[in-house]
Design a protein around this motif. Structure first.
Motif, PDB file in Angstrom:
ATOM      1  N   ARG A 163      20.087 -50.019  30.367  1.00 24.53           N
ATOM      2  CA  ARG A 163      21.149 -50.340  29.417  1.00 24.53           C
ATOM      3  C   ARG A 163      20.615 -50.400  27.993  1.00 24.53           C
ATOM      4  NH1 ARG A 163      24.469 -55.181  32.586  1.00 24.53           N
ATOM      5  NH2 ARG A 163      25.571 -53.830  34.067  1.00 24.53           N
ATOM      6  N   ALA A 164      19.424 -50.997  27.843  1.00 20.31           N
ATOM      7  CA  ALA A 164      18.834 -51.053  26.504  1.00 20.31           C
ATOM      8  C   ALA A 164      18.515 -49.657  25.993  1.00 20.31           C
ATOM      9  CB  ALA A 164      17.568 -51.910  26.543  1.00 20.31           C
ATOM     10  N   ALA A 167      21.790 -47.989  25.085  1.00 23.46           N
ATOM     11  CA  ALA A 167      22.296 -48.549  23.833  1.00 23.46           C
ATOM     12  C   ALA A 167      21.512 -48.026  22.639  1.00 23.46           C
ATOM     13  CB  ALA A 167      22.233 -50.080  23.884  1.00 23.46           C
ATOM     14  N   GLU A 168      20.192 -47.906  22.808  1.00 18.35           N
ATOM     15  CA  GLU A 168      19.368 -47.391  21.709  1.00 18.35           C
ATOM     16  C   GLU A 168      19.688 -45.932  21.424  1.00 18.35           C
ATOM     17  OE1 GLU A 168      16.371 -47.428  18.726  1.00 18.35           O
ATOM     18  OE2 GLU A 168      17.610 -48.926  19.718  1.00 18.35           O
ATOM     19  N   THR A 170      22.509 -44.480  22.073  1.00 21.37           N
ATOM     20  CA  THR A 170      23.841 -44.443  21.468  1.00 21.37           C
ATOM     21  C   THR A 170      23.761 -44.778  19.983  1.00 21.37           C
ATOM     22  OG1 THR A 170      24.836 -45.103  23.576  1.00 21.37           O
ATOM     23  CG2 THR A 170      26.166 -45.391  21.606  1.00 21.37           C
ATOM     24  N   ARG A 171      22.928 -45.766  19.647  1.00 19.73           N
ATOM     25  CA  ARG A 171      22.744 -46.104  18.238  1.00 19.73           C
ATOM     26  C   ARG A 171      22.158 -44.925  17.467  1.00 19.73           C
ATOM     27  NH1 ARG A 171      18.984 -47.149  14.810  1.00 19.73           N
ATOM     28  NH2 ARG A 171      17.368 -46.826  16.388  1.00 19.73           N
ATOM     29  N   GLU A 346      34.475 -48.830  16.196  1.00 17.70           N
ATOM     30  CA  GLU A 346      33.605 -49.603  17.082  1.00 17.70           C
ATOM     31  C   GLU A 346      32.596 -50.417  16.281  1.00 17.70           C
ATOM     32  OE1 GLU A 346      30.392 -48.891  20.711  1.00 17.70           O
ATOM     33  OE2 GLU A 346      31.379 -47.199  19.749  1.00 17.70           O
TER      34      GLU A 346
END
Length: 375
Positions: A163-164, A167-168, A170-171, A346
């Motif tokens: 997940r991290a 998320a990274e 995606t960032r 978002e």
């Protein structure tokens, strides 16, 4: 192999249990009783082969055979212990309790022993066998529970890392869209200026070409950096993020677009601009950048007004307003991915703010955001 070894141990111990009955007792067993004892002991030892599949049934069979056989006692103890290992405590306790009437029946049947002696000798063994089996079962359950917890912890850790990592990435993808779309819109503005003014002086054409080259190189460097991050192996840590823009970088952003031919009226009235939190400043910068990028894509040359105001405790208010021009015949606009405003919504929502996008009553296209600024 373990089952065969258990049967052999039961046979050996059964012979040891039966030997005193044959040689060291004045009231010896009759020939028939010896035959019954040996036969029942053999059946009890053989039944141990199925003690894992039917532990309760085997324990009861050995218990019944033990009422007429001394040599069946070791097999009964092994069956009782196996029952306590493979089944919950309740059936093991019930079968253990049945050993008391069983040994009393054997004492009444056999002429070689009395009820008190057989109870004092056999019942402690039955209790020990049952207790040992329960201990082994509890230990196995504890080890199984610890193993399950360890596996669950490893799975949770792997899920957390995944997940991290997502998320990274995606960032990074969002930053790539914000930065790269802005660079490409600047390229389009510069190229559009050359297209509509073919009669520009050579010096100005050279200057515009230099700006195109510099902007294209910056876009390629940023694209190469982001792709390099996304191509990293899954087990490796992603490289540190590049320095993020702040609220003070808005002046440079507006100047870049003005140099590319954009008509922007910019005003920033922020109390304590140096005290703006880094996250808030980055979010505000991205809101303005995405709004100006959309202007460059869909309303090239339109007069645009940018207002940024706020103070600690009052929040940060951003307004980007432009008149929608009537497109000229044959004019081309840059295609949009459709993800810019969604990503902006978002971003603002995660920051605890509100975002309004759309046309107002005057026909202007407006992007207005209000971000929380806690003192």
């Amino acid at each position: 192999m373990i089952d065969v070894l258990g049967i052999l141990v039961a046979v050996g111990l059964g012979a040891l249990f039966l030997s005193p009955e044959l040689h060291d007792n004045p009231d010896a067993l009759s020939g028939t009783q010896v035959a019954v004892d040996v036969g029942a002991g053999a059946l009890a030892c053989t039944s141990l082969w199925w003690r894992r599949r039917w532990p309760v049934g085997v324990a009861l069979v050995c218990l019944l055979l033990g009422t007429v056989s001394t040599s069946a006692t070791p097999a009964g103890l092994l069956a009782l212990s196996s029952l306590a290992v493979h089944r919950p405590a309740r059936p093991a306790v019930l079968v253990t309790a049945l050993w008391l009437p069983s040994v009393l029946v054997f004492a009444a049947y056999s002429p070689t022993t009395g009820p008190i002696a057989v109870v004092l000798f056999v019942m402690p063994l039955a209790l020990a066998a049952s207790g040992w089996g329960m201990f082994i079962r509890a230990r196995r359950q504890l080890l199984w529970s610890l193993r399950e917890r360890a596996l669950r912890a490893e799975a949770d850790q792997a899920l957390h890392e995944d997940r991290a990592r997502v998320a990274e990435r995606t960032r990074i993808a969002r930053e790539m869209h914000d930065v790269l779309a802005h660079r490409i819109s600047l390229l389009a503005l510069h190229a559009g200026g050359l297209e509509v003014r073919p009669d520009l002086p050579p010096a100005q054409v050279q200057e515009t070409a230099a700006l195109l080259r510099v902007t294209a190189r910056q876009a390629l460097e940023e694209l190469r950096s982001v792709i390099g991050l996304l191509r990293d192996d899954a087990g490796k840590d992603l490289a540190p993020a590049a320095p993020q823009p702040t609220l003070r970088n808005l002046h440079r952003l507006v100047e870049e677009i003005r140099v590319a031919g954009g008509d922007i009226d910019f005003e920033m009235n922020v109390v304590g601009v140096d005290d703006v939190p880094a996250t808030l400043g980055r979010d505000a910068y991205r809101v303005v950048q995405e709004a100006l990028t959309n202007v460059a894509k869909h309303a090239r040359g339109a007069a645009t007004r940018v207002r940024v105001a706020g103070a600690p405790g009052d929040g940060l208010r951003i307004s980007v307003r432009n008149r929608q021009p009537v497109p000229a015949h044959g004019a081309a606009t840059l295609p949009g991915s459709g993800a810019g405003l969604l990503g902006l919504q978002e971003r603002v929502a995660l920051a605890g703010g509100t975002l309004v996008v759309g046309h107002d009553g005057t026909g202007d296209f407006v992007v207005e955001a209000e971000l929380t600024w806690r003192p």
